[in-house]
Design a protein around this motif. Structure first.
Motif, PDB file in Angstrom:
ATOM      1  N   LEU A  55      43.147 -15.799 -22.399  1.00 28.39           N
ATOM      2  CA  LEU A  55      42.185 -14.700 -22.435  1.00 28.39           C
ATOM      3  C   LEU A  55      42.801 -13.519 -23.171  1.00 28.39           C
ATOM      4  N   SER A  56      42.073 -12.941 -24.096  1.00 32.64           N
ATOM      5  CA  SER A  56      42.595 -11.807 -24.851  1.00 32.64           C
ATOM      6  C   SER A  56      42.655 -10.570 -23.959  1.00 32.64           C
ATOM      7  N   GLY A  57      43.730  -9.788 -24.123  1.00 32.75           N
ATOM      8  CA  GLY A  57      43.882  -8.564 -23.359  1.00 32.75           C
ATOM      9  C   GLY A  57      44.701  -8.771 -22.104  1.00 32.75           C
ATOM     10  N   PRO A  58      45.543  -7.805 -21.767  1.00 30.07           N
ATOM     11  CA  PRO A  58      46.395  -7.932 -20.579  1.00 30.07           C
ATOM     12  C   PRO A  58      45.618  -7.731 -19.288  1.00 30.07           C
ATOM     13  N   LEU A  59      46.152  -8.301 -18.206  1.00 32.30           N
ATOM     14  CA  LEU A  59      45.607  -8.035 -16.883  1.00 32.30           C
ATOM     15  C   LEU A  59      46.101  -6.682 -16.392  1.00 32.30           C
ATOM     16  N   ARG A  60      45.373  -6.135 -15.441  1.00 29.19           N
ATOM     17  CA  ARG A  60      45.770  -4.838 -14.904  1.00 29.19           C
ATOM     18  C   ARG A  60      47.014  -4.933 -14.031  1.00 29.19           C
ATOM     19  N   LYS A  61      47.248  -6.110 -13.442  1.00 31.41           N
ATOM     20  CA  LYS A  61      48.350  -6.259 -12.489  1.00 31.41           C
ATOM     21  C   LYS A  61      49.156  -7.509 -12.807  1.00 31.41           C
ATOM     22  N   GLY A  62      50.407  -7.476 -12.398  1.00 32.91           N
ATOM     23  CA  GLY A  62      51.223  -8.667 -12.505  1.00 32.91           C
ATOM     24  C   GLY A  62      50.870  -9.662 -11.414  1.00 32.91           C
ATOM     25  N   ILE A  63      51.314 -10.902 -11.617  1.00 36.27           N
ATOM     26  CA  ILE A  63      51.004 -11.957 -10.655  1.00 36.27           C
ATOM     27  C   ILE A  63      52.299 -12.634 -10.219  1.00 36.27           C
ATOM     28  N   ILE A  64      52.445 -12.800  -8.914  1.00 33.73           N
ATOM     29  CA  ILE A  64      53.535 -13.585  -8.331  1.00 33.73           C
ATOM     30  C   ILE A  64      52.925 -14.846  -7.728  1.00 33.73           C
ATOM     31  N   PHE A  65      53.398 -16.001  -8.175  1.00 33.33           N
ATOM     32  CA  PHE A  65      53.026 -17.277  -7.564  1.00 33.33           C
ATOM     33  C   PHE A  65      54.215 -17.697  -6.704  1.00 33.33           C
ATOM     34  N   LEU A  66      53.987 -17.876  -5.419  1.00 31.96           N
ATOM     35  CA  LEU A  66      55.063 -18.221  -4.494  1.00 31.96           C
ATOM     36  C   LEU A  66      54.764 -19.577  -3.863  1.00 31.96           C
ATOM     37  N   TRP A  67      55.620 -20.557  -4.175  1.00 37.53           N
ATOM     38  CA  TRP A  67      55.451 -21.912  -3.643  1.00 37.53           C
ATOM     39  C   TRP A  67      56.624 -22.205  -2.706  1.00 37.53           C
ATOM     40  N   THR A  68      56.343 -22.360  -1.431  1.00 40.20           N
ATOM     41  CA  THR A  68      57.391 -22.514  -0.423  1.00 40.20           C
ATOM     42  C   THR A  68      57.530 -23.969   0.021  1.00 40.20           C
ATOM     43  N   SER A  69      58.599 -24.235   0.767  1.00 42.57           N
ATOM     44  CA  SER A  69      58.951 -25.620   1.095  1.00 42.57           C
ATOM     45  C   SER A  69      58.872 -25.955   2.581  1.00 42.57           C
ATOM     46  N   ASP A  70      58.387 -25.018   3.405  1.00 37.12           N
ATOM     47  CA  ASP A  70      58.469 -25.294   4.853  1.00 37.12           C
ATOM     48  C   ASP A  70      57.238 -24.842   5.627  1.00 37.12           C
ATOM     49  N   GLU A  71      56.103 -24.715   4.976  1.00 39.63           N
ATOM     50  CA  GLU A  71      54.901 -24.250   5.680  1.00 39.63           C
ATOM     51  C   GLU A  71      54.482 -25.226   6.770  1.00 39.63           C
ATOM     52  N   GLU A  72      54.638 -26.514   6.514  1.00 40.73           N
ATOM     53  CA  GLU A  72      54.184 -27.516   7.474  1.00 40.73           C
ATOM     54  C   GLU A  72      55.010 -27.534   8.762  1.00 40.73           C
ATOM     55  N   ILE A  73      56.170 -26.879   8.755  1.00 38.49           N
ATOM     56  CA  ILE A  73      57.007 -26.847   9.957  1.00 38.49           C
ATOM     57  C   ILE A  73      57.227 -25.420  10.442  1.00 38.49           C
ATOM     58  N   GLY A  74      56.333 -24.505  10.078  1.00 36.83           N
ATOM     59  CA  GLY A  74      56.364 -23.174  10.670  1.00 36.83           C
ATOM     60  C   GLY A  74      56.851 -22.036   9.802  1.00 36.83           C
ATOM     61  N   SER A  75      57.287 -22.327   8.560  1.00 37.62           N
ATOM     62  CA  SER A  75      57.680 -21.278   7.599  1.00 37.62           C
ATOM     63  C   SER A  75      58.863 -20.437   8.066  1.00 37.62           C
ATOM     64  N   ASP A  76      59.764 -21.023   8.837  1.00 37.75           N
ATOM     65  CA  ASP A  76      60.901 -20.246   9.342  1.00 37.75           C
ATOM     66  C   ASP A  76      61.764 -19.684   8.213  1.00 37.75           C
ATOM     67  N   SER A  77      62.049 -20.498   7.185  1.00 39.35           N
ATOM     68  CA  SER A  77      62.941 -20.033   6.119  1.00 39.35           C
ATOM     69  C   SER A  77      62.214 -19.199   5.069  1.00 39.35           C
TER      70      SER A  77
END
Length: 385
Positions: free
Chosen positions: A138-160
């Motif tokens: 898409l032409s033109g910048p977005l107003r904000k930056g984007i962080i994509f966060l993919w974690t490895s322990d959601e299925e066991i409670g997200s402790d780490s």
């Protein structure tokens, strides 16, 4: 309908790319990523990271000692970006142990893609990846930056990952959670119950059940009375549930048991109900003066209340209409990392991931034809935020 609207443009971009999306999903699902097996999870994480790096974004692997490394992907579209950021959140771990793929391999049949982790939630990561592709074109910048966060322990409670998730959420103006949608219509999740676990331990006094029963204090009987009391706290209308899922006690039938314990699943839809339930647990007292109670635990994820999602859902519904995509919402009893971000006071919209069914089961699948539209919806939400 305005054909030039970005949402419509995103859909037009992504619809012909469905074969690429499926090839990427096959790649991700083909590398098993059980939460409790670090080496396997890390292999999958490296494959996912490589696909994101192909888009020219910054990918940071956040090392973990006992769990798979978390992935933090950063994209700032240009100099026009403000200091604000948006968080796109999900997980790549699954509930399936290594070796499951041999029994339920990735396959496409009847318009559905099957395999361990397809629905929950590797298809969501694929959709986010292609949403990024569309935004980059898409032409033109977005107003904000984007962080994509993919974690490895959601299925066991997200402790780490919990601290990392909460830190990124507090920096963000909104959070978009790529957990699966609900039902065949792909409902977005605008409210989730808070989830917790409590343990009740009863200490009694041992004695011979035949020779001196009057000298004993039966811990099992006391625990049973406490559980009968707690059962009355269930209240379906406001969404409060307490389930005694584990119980143990005693040693032999001819011994008055001196110890018994139960573990409770706690759920509540409102923060006020969550707090009230915890207070009631702490206020429990023995029905027999000689018995003693210990109460441990409580809620570890506060409810995601609808007020934290309402404005984002309204925007999603409007954007969906631009693509002839009818969206609706639902409340679910399970928790996700979206509960954590909402508890930080950040607007959070959940259930933006795949449309399908069978999470955590042998028939887990994604409805293939829905993937481009879901990716386009995410792109439109990020572009308009």
């Amino acid at each position: 309908m305005d054909q030039s609207h970005p949402a419509k443009t995103f859909l037009k971009m992504l619809t012909p790319r469905l074969p690429e999306m499926l090839a990427t999903l096959r790649l991700f699902v083909g590398v098993e990523s059980p939460s409790l097996e670090k080496a396997a999870a890390d292999r999958c994480g490296r494959i996912i990271a490589a696909e994101w790096r192909k888009r020219g974004v910054r990918v940071e692997s956040i090392a973990q000692r006992h769990r798979g490394d978390h992935l933090r992907v950063t994209w700032w579209s240009g100099k026009g970006c403000s200091a604000g950021q948006l968080l796109v959140l999900g997980h790549y771990d699954t509930v399936y142990a290594t070796g499951t793929l041999a029994k339920m391999p990735f396959r496409i049949a009847g318009g559905k893609a099957y395999g361990p982790g397809t629905f929950d939630m590797k298809a969501g990561i694929v959709q986010a990846l292609f949403a990024l592709d569309a935004l980059q074109r898409l032409s033109g910048p977005l107003r904000k930056g984007i962080i994509f966060l993919w974690t490895s322990d959601e299925e066991i409670g997200s402790d780490s990952s919990r601290k990392l998730i909460e830190t990124e959420a507090r920096r963000s103006d909104a959070v978009f959670v790529l957990e699966p949608s609900f039902g065949p219509r792909g409902l977005l999740k605008t409210a989730r119950k808070g989830v917790g676990e409590a343990e009740i331990i009863v200490h009694g006094r041992a004695s011979h059940a035949g020779l001196a029963p009057q000298e004993g204090v039966n811990a099992i009987h006391e625990l049973a009375r406490q559980l009968a009391r707690i059962q009355e706290w269930n209240d379906w209308r406001p969404g409060v549930t307490i389930n005694a899922g584990l119980i143990e006690g005693g040693t032999r039938t001819n011994v008055i048991p001196e110890r018994a314990r139960a573990v409770l699943d706690l759920r509540a839809l409102r923060i006020a109900d969550m707090q009230r339930l915890e207070q009631r647990l702490r206020a429990l007292r023995p029905t027999v003066p000689s018995a003693q109670l210990e109460i441990h635990g409580g809620f570890n994820r506060a409810p995601l209340e609808r007020k934290m999602s309402a404005a984002l859902f309204a925007r999603a519904k409007s954007l969906g209409a631009k693509m002839n995509l009818s969206l609706d919402e639902c409340t679910v009893g399970g928790g996700s990392d979206g509960n954590l971000t909402a508890a930080c006071g950040v607007p959070t919209l959940d259930g933006l991931g795949a449309v399908g069914d069978g999470a955590h089961s042998s028939h887990e699948h994604v409805v293939v034809k829905t993937m481009p539209a879901r990716a386009a919806l995410l792109a439109a939400l990020l572009q308009s935020s």
